[in-house]
Design a protein around this motif. Structure first.
Motif: not given
Length: 262
Positions: A48-60
């Motif tokens: 693993i070289k990179v992690v992307i963090l995000t949220g589901a729905g309209p709010i992080f």
């Protein structure tokens, strides 16, 4: 139901906070344990070289679950007990995520409130949808940043802006976040993950071991003296010069071709 949904795309790992019904709140659920496990797993997997963090729905993320805070009204819960709960609870997230050696891109899909904003500051790069907002809003519910926000936010936007945000609790929009360096770019919401993936692929094209060392130097440079950082840099550089990836990069440069890293 798990708080984090994990996907793997080659050397890129995508972690999505997936409880939109609670506005992706970070307390009153398994979020802390899952974040700590995620970081442990990523640290152990050199692929693993990179992690992307995000949220589901309209709010992080809305940060702490305000409804859950009512339980602190109980006189049976002493200040010492609450302090220890923070230590063993949400404070484990910055201890794990901020210290993670792998670069983390935060794709902020919507409002990042309180601990949700501080969570973005634990990441290395922040890309925001044009609908995103950011608020260090603890004061508005009568508490202080209990998750390290008083340390994290000034490093992202400077002490003056961090103080303004923390003392007023007011939200700023994506354009203002860009102007103050809280995010590095703002994109239309429907392009957010595509842009995050593009950036992740560009980062992942580089040698993974050297990237982890580079991130560690950047982290240490935030509080180490120049002399200490130079000494650490010399040690890391000695290791880097002996890696197969360095040998391949130099050889490819001389042969005028693209490197083929392991």
């Amino acid at each position: 139901m798990a708080f984090l949904t994990i996907e793997r795309e080659g050397a890129v790992l995508i972690a999505t906070m997936n409880q939109p019904e609670t506005r992706n709140a970070l307390t009153g659920n398994t979020a802390v344990d899952e974040f700590v496990k995620l970081c442990d797993d990523v640290r152990a997997d050199t692929g693993i070289k990179v992690v992307i963090l995000t949220g589901a729905g309209p709010i992080f993320s809305s940060g702490g679950n305000v409804k859950d805070m009512k339980r602190f009204f109980d006189d049976a819960l002493t200040p010492d007990m609450i302090r220890e709960e923070y230590r063993q609870g949400i404070q484990r997230i910055p201890n794990a995520l901020y210290q993670l050696d792998v670069p983390v891109i935060c794709a902020v899909n919507g409002p990042a409130i309180g601990a949700g904003l501080d969570l973005t500051c634990m990441c290395d790069i922040r890309i925001a949808a044009d609908t995103a907002t950011f608020a260090e809003s603890f004061v508005r519910v009568g508490i202080v940043p209990g998750d390290g926000g008083a340390w994290l936010l000034p490093r992202a936007v400077g002490m003056a802006k961090a103080s303004e945000m923390a003392f007023t609790g007011e939200a700023i929009d994506a354009a203002e976040a860009l102007a103050f360096g809280l995010v590095s770019r703002v994109v239309p919401g429907d392009q957010l993950m595509a842009e995050a993936r593009k950036l992740a692929v560009r980062i992942a094209a580089n040698p993974g071991a050297v990237m982890r060392m580079t991130k560690r130097l950047l982290r240490e440079g935030e509080h180490a003296s120049l002399a200490s950082l130079l000494e650490m840099s010399a040690g890391y550089q000695a290791i880097a010069h002996k890696t197969a990836d360095h040998r391949e990069a130099v050889t490819a440069f001389i042969e005028k071709r693209q490197p083929r890293f392991r």
